[in-house]
Design a protein around this motif. Structure first.
Motif, PDB file in Angstrom:
ATOM      1  N   ALA A  85     -82.599  32.421  -6.583  1.00 19.47           N
ATOM      2  CA  ALA A  85     -83.479  33.814  -6.839  1.00 19.47           C
ATOM      3  C   ALA A  85     -84.290  33.437  -5.959  1.00 19.47           C
ATOM      4  CB  ALA A  85     -83.341  34.132  -8.411  1.00 19.47           C
ATOM      5  N   LEU A  86     -85.290  31.937  -5.458  1.00 20.53           N
ATOM      6  CA  LEU A  86     -86.150  31.716  -4.858  1.00 20.53           C
ATOM      7  C   LEU A  86     -86.253  31.896  -3.398  1.00 20.53           C
ATOM      8  CD1 LEU A  86     -88.103  29.087  -7.000  1.00 20.53           C
ATOM      9  CD2 LEU A  86     -88.785  31.118  -6.755  1.00 20.53           C
ATOM     10  N   GLN A  87     -84.766  31.046  -3.744  1.00 23.63           N
ATOM     11  CA  GLN A  87     -84.344  31.140  -1.885  1.00 23.63           C
ATOM     12  C   GLN A  87     -83.513  32.662  -1.493  1.00 23.63           C
ATOM     13  OE1 GLN A  87     -80.649  28.272  -1.003  1.00 23.63           O
ATOM     14  NE2 GLN A  87     -79.740  30.240  -0.775  1.00 23.63           N
ATOM     15  N   VAL A 106     -90.049  20.827  -2.290  1.00 22.24           N
ATOM     16  CA  VAL A 106     -90.597  20.157  -0.444  1.00 22.24           C
ATOM     17  C   VAL A 106     -90.219  21.969   0.501  1.00 22.24           C
ATOM     18  CG1 VAL A 106     -89.641  19.048   2.120  1.00 22.24           C
ATOM     19  CG2 VAL A 106     -89.422  17.726  -0.557  1.00 22.24           C
ATOM     20  N   MET A 107     -89.640  23.329   0.085  1.00 25.49           N
ATOM     21  CA  MET A 107     -89.316  24.071   0.573  1.00 25.49           C
ATOM     22  C   MET A 107     -90.436  24.640   1.130  1.00 25.49           C
ATOM     23  SD  MET A 107     -87.261  25.985   2.735  1.00 25.49           S
ATOM     24  CE  MET A 107     -87.228  27.298   3.452  1.00 25.49           C
ATOM     25  N   PRO A 108     -91.425  25.445   0.494  1.00 23.65           N
ATOM     26  CA  PRO A 108     -92.762  25.665   0.098  1.00 23.65           C
ATOM     27  C   PRO A 108     -93.975  24.987   1.251  1.00 23.65           C
ATOM     28  CG  PRO A 108     -92.608  25.270  -2.309  1.00 23.65           C
ATOM     29  CD  PRO A 108     -91.741  24.627  -1.465  1.00 23.65           C
ATOM     30  N   ASN A 109     -93.856  23.700   1.433  1.00 23.34           N
ATOM     31  CA  ASN A 109     -94.782  22.823   2.266  1.00 23.34           C
ATOM     32  C   ASN A 109     -94.205  22.479   3.498  1.00 23.34           C
ATOM     33  OD1 ASN A 109     -96.785  22.586  -0.015  1.00 23.34           O
ATOM     34  ND2 ASN A 109     -94.618  21.486  -1.495  1.00 23.34           N
ATOM     35  N   VAL A 110     -92.906  23.070   4.258  1.00 25.56           N
ATOM     36  CA  VAL A 110     -92.984  23.295   5.726  1.00 25.56           C
ATOM     37  C   VAL A 110     -93.784  23.813   6.396  1.00 25.56           C
ATOM     38  CG1 VAL A 110     -90.052  23.423   5.077  1.00 25.56           C
ATOM     39  CG2 VAL A 110     -91.210  25.295   6.180  1.00 25.56           C
ATOM     40  N   THR A 111     -93.976  22.863   7.754  1.00 26.06           N
ATOM     41  CA  THR A 111     -94.652  23.177   8.564  1.00 26.06           C
ATOM     42  C   THR A 111     -94.176  24.162   9.969  1.00 26.06           C
ATOM     43  OG1 THR A 111     -95.104  20.890   9.399  1.00 26.06           O
ATOM     44  CG2 THR A 111     -96.583  21.491   7.741  1.00 26.06           C
ATOM     45  N   LEU A 162     -90.479  25.779  11.916  1.00 25.25           N
ATOM     46  CA  LEU A 162     -89.609  26.688  11.527  1.00 25.25           C
ATOM     47  C   LEU A 162     -88.161  25.882  11.886  1.00 25.25           C
ATOM     48  CD1 LEU A 162     -88.042  29.626  11.303  1.00 25.25           C
ATOM     49  CD2 LEU A 162     -87.440  29.595  14.373  1.00 25.25           C
ATOM     50  N   TRP A 163     -88.293  25.105  12.203  1.00 24.05           N
ATOM     51  CA  TRP A 163     -87.196  24.022  12.284  1.00 24.05           C
ATOM     52  C   TRP A 163     -87.196  23.341  10.928  1.00 24.05           C
ATOM     53  CZ3 TRP A 163     -87.120  18.996  11.311  1.00 24.05           C
ATOM     54  CH2 TRP A 163     -88.426  18.293  11.639  1.00 24.05           C
ATOM     55  N   MET A 164     -88.002  22.658  10.211  1.00 18.42           N
ATOM     56  CA  MET A 164     -88.074  21.819   8.676  1.00 18.42           C
ATOM     57  C   MET A 164     -87.480  23.129   8.072  1.00 18.42           C
ATOM     58  SD  MET A 164     -91.709  20.176   9.154  1.00 18.42           S
ATOM     59  CE  MET A 164     -91.404  20.124   8.042  1.00 18.42           C
ATOM     60  N   ALA A 165     -87.882  24.455   8.429  1.00 19.29           N
ATOM     61  CA  ALA A 165     -87.540  25.120   7.591  1.00 19.29           C
ATOM     62  C   ALA A 165     -86.560  25.597   7.557  1.00 19.29           C
ATOM     63  CB  ALA A 165     -88.298  26.512   6.796  1.00 19.29           C
ATOM     64  N   ALA A 166     -85.508  25.625   8.078  1.00 20.27           N
ATOM     65  CA  ALA A 166     -83.900  26.102   8.602  1.00 20.27           C
ATOM     66  C   ALA A 166     -83.289  24.922   7.956  1.00 20.27           C
ATOM     67  CB  ALA A 166     -83.590  26.131   9.858  1.00 20.27           C
ATOM     68  N   GLY A 167     -83.929  23.380   8.016  1.00 24.27           N
ATOM     69  CA  GLY A 167     -83.430  22.402   7.284  1.00 24.27           C
ATOM     70  C   GLY A 167     -83.533  21.630   6.575  1.00 24.27           C
ATOM     71  N   MET A 168     -84.495  22.409   5.365  1.00 25.58           N
ATOM     72  CA  MET A 168     -84.683  22.341   3.996  1.00 25.58           C
ATOM     73  C   MET A 168     -83.747  23.484   3.554  1.00 25.58           C
ATOM     74  SD  MET A 168     -86.251  19.828   2.995  1.00 25.58           S
ATOM     75  CE  MET A 168     -85.535  20.693   1.345  1.00 25.58           C
ATOM     76  N   LEU A 169     -83.723  24.444   4.201  1.00 29.15           N
ATOM     77  CA  LEU A 169     -82.758  25.323   3.684  1.00 29.15           C
ATOM     78  C   LEU A 169     -81.799  24.925   2.977  1.00 29.15           C
ATOM     79  CD1 LEU A 169     -81.539  28.293   2.509  1.00 29.15           C
ATOM     80  CD2 LEU A 169     -81.387  29.085   5.086  1.00 29.15           C
ATOM     81  N   TRP A 170     -80.673  23.960   4.438  1.00 30.82           N
ATOM     82  CA  TRP A 170     -79.957  23.627   5.192  1.00 30.82           C
ATOM     83  C   TRP A 170     -79.528  22.698   3.400  1.00 30.82           C
ATOM     84  CZ3 TRP A 170     -78.887  18.138   6.003  1.00 30.82           C
ATOM     85  CH2 TRP A 170     -77.418  17.782   5.975  1.00 30.82           C
ATOM     86  N   ILE A 171     -79.894  21.800   3.570  1.00 32.91           N
ATOM     87  CA  ILE A 171     -80.764  20.924   2.263  1.00 32.91           C
ATOM     88  C   ILE A 171     -80.245  21.496   0.666  1.00 32.91           C
ATOM     89  CG2 ILE A 171     -81.363  18.936   0.865  1.00 32.91           C
ATOM     90  CD1 ILE A 171     -82.736  18.473   4.219  1.00 32.91           C
ATOM     91  N   TYR A 175     -91.578  25.944  -6.775  1.00 31.03           N
ATOM     92  CA  TYR A 175     -92.498  23.977  -8.169  1.00 31.03           C
ATOM     93  C   TYR A 175     -91.954  24.201  -9.631  1.00 31.03           C
ATOM     94  CZ  TYR A 175     -96.025  23.241  -4.175  1.00 31.03           C
ATOM     95  OH  TYR A 175     -96.580  22.774  -3.030  1.00 31.03           O
ATOM     96  N   ILE A 176     -92.332  25.695  -9.941  1.00 32.22           N
ATOM     97  CA  ILE A 176     -91.408  25.936 -11.490  1.00 32.22           C
ATOM     98  C   ILE A 176     -90.079  25.619 -11.146  1.00 32.22           C
ATOM     99  CG2 ILE A 176     -91.729  27.785 -12.748  1.00 32.22           C
ATOM    100  CD1 ILE A 176     -94.324  26.323 -12.727  1.00 32.22           C
TER     101      ILE A 176
END
Length: 473
Positions: A39-41, A109-114, A116-125, A199-200
């Protein structure tokens, strides 16, 4: 090889006893946490992408990383879990736990990306990790429940999915409106309300899955010698990859028919998850500026809308077994999908944000059925010793429409719809109605038509659970 699997018997020789309400509750509770992650995703990743500078017509492409990995992860995890047994941890539960640990870390980790490439990578993980936990949960219902309780078992999972998603989707809005946490941030930064929500979610994911791991017992293989021989003969990750893709060509007839239903229904869902935020903020709130207060109010309201459809699904899930018993599972699924399609199409005609909640009622009814009825129909058509494997292969038809969505929806949004994301939601609604009509073609040989007055299977007496060496469970 997978080609021989299709001829295997569709049911185990062991007569599965009926489970009590609390046994089904415990085995399904982990889905509460899993849905915190999804849901957060679903409600926030497009928002994060836009915050990191993504254009609306590129968002669908950025979502591609997760499903491409899912094509590999889901069936292989099912294949490996079929070949796993521990007297202490069982068959599916080791995968529940590993996935929960990885997904919880990804949510932190996801909300601490800095970037766009980091956000896409964290979605993958993050998506891969969630699927490691989720995929064996479907197989667990087939493992432990007799056929007449499977609709109720999947409905119980759907109930927890709904409850978890209501809370998780609402978290950014609640942090802002109840606790005064900022929902805006400088360009390129994620608002604190979104960070706290993730975090929650990470903590809830781990604790809910841990409950199921510790409170559920599994059956050992019926013939341990044959199980060990099969495991040695077909062990290994690469065997899992080969068998998984070969399984597409050896699907039972019911599974092939359901695959088409799944494709169109999940294509509709991905259009909703990817484009609701840009559609609502531009079509109803009149802004595309991701740093503006108006945009973030709209994005928060999308979270509330997602919470509403998940809340509706939790209630609808309790009614589905009754409707299915009174009519049929095929008719029930068709009715629910048509309601969801009309809900998505109605967004085009809305200019008041509050009215979106009525659209979400239809979506919630469809979501309840999508998460339970196809799996209940499928479980009766599968060989018992390959339940996890085929449930994983079946997930191809969740992942493939996401890949298709990533490849074509951006083109439609930019070129055909001239950047108007709301038309993409209308396209999704049409896809969901098509899916409902295709459901009527499915052969549901295990559709048990009990009188509507008979109690739902959740109210059955307890049984003596299979013995394991871990006396704490």
């Amino acid at each position: 090889m997978a080609t021989s699997v299709a001829a295997a018997p569709a049911s185990s020789t062991r007569e599965k006893p009926r489970l009590s309400f609390w046994q089904i509750w415990n085995m399904s509770f982990g889905f509460l946490g899993i849905q915190f992650g999804f849901a957060l995703q679903n409600a926030n990743v497009s928002r994060i992408f836009e915050t990191m500078g993504a254009d609306a017509d590129n968002i669908a492409f950025l979502w591609l990383a997760a499903p491409v990995t899912g094509l590999l992860v889901q069936p292989v995890i099912g294949y490996l879990s079929d070949r796993t047994w521990s007297p202490r941890w069982g068959r599916r539960r080791p995968f529940f736990l590993v996935g929960a640990i990885l997904a919880s870390l990804a949510l932190l980790v996801m909300p601490n990306v800095t970037a766009l490439w980091m956000a896409a990578g964290m979605l993958w993980i993050m998506d891969s990790s969630i699927n490691i936990s989720m995929e064996p949960f479907r197989a667990l219902v087939g493992d432990l429940l007799p056929s007449e309780q499977r609709t109720a078992g999947f409905a119980a999972q759907t109930f927890f999915i709904g409850v978890g998603a209501v809370v998780a989707s609402s978290l950014p809005w609640m942090f802002t409106n109840w606790f005064g946490v900022a929902n805006t941030a400088p360009a390129g930064q994620i608002p604190l309300s979104v960070k706290y929500a993730f975090y929650i979610g990470g903590a809830a994911f781990f604790l809910a899955v841990l409950w199921t791991v510790l409170r559920t017992r599994e059956y050992p293989p019926e013939n341990m010698a044959e199980f060990e021989e099969e495991k040695q003969r077909n062990a290994g990750f690469m065997n899992g990859v080969r068998e998984s893709f070969a399984g597409i060509f050896a699907m039972p007839k019911t599974m092939r028919q359901l695959a088409l239903v799944q494709f169109f229904s999940w294509l509709a869902l991905f259009s909703m998850w990817i484009y609701t935020t840009p559609a609502v903020t531009s079509h109803i709130y009149g802004t595309t500026d991701a740093t503006s207060k108006l945009y973030n109010e709209g994005a928060d309201w999308v979270g509330i809308c997602f919470a509403v459809y998940n809340g509706v699904s939790a209630i609808a899930a309790l009614l589905l077994p009754f409707i299915a018993r009174a009519t049929s599972r095929r008719f029930t699924h068709m009715l629910c999908l048509v309601a969801g399609g009309l809900g998505l199409i109605s967004i085009y005609f809305i200019d008041n944000p509050t009215m979106l909640l009525f659209s979400m009622v239809g979506v919630g009814i469809a979501w309840a059925s999508i998460l339970s009825v196809p799996y209940a129909m499928l479980a009766g058509a599968l060989p018992a010793n390959k339940m996890g494997y085929y449930m994983g292969v079946f997930n191809f038809f969740i992942v493939i429409p996401q890949v298709v969505a990533g490849l074509i929806l951006g083109f439609f949004t930019k070129t055909v719809f001239e950047g108007e994301s709301v038309y993409t939601l209308v396209l999704g609604g049409i896809s969901m109605i098509i899916s409902g009509l295709l459901t009527l073609r499915v052969d549901d040989a295990d559709d048990i038509r009990l009188p509507a007055t008979e109690p739902v299977a959740l109210d059955t007496p307890a049984y003596d659970a299979p013995v394991q060496t871990d006396s704490r469970l």
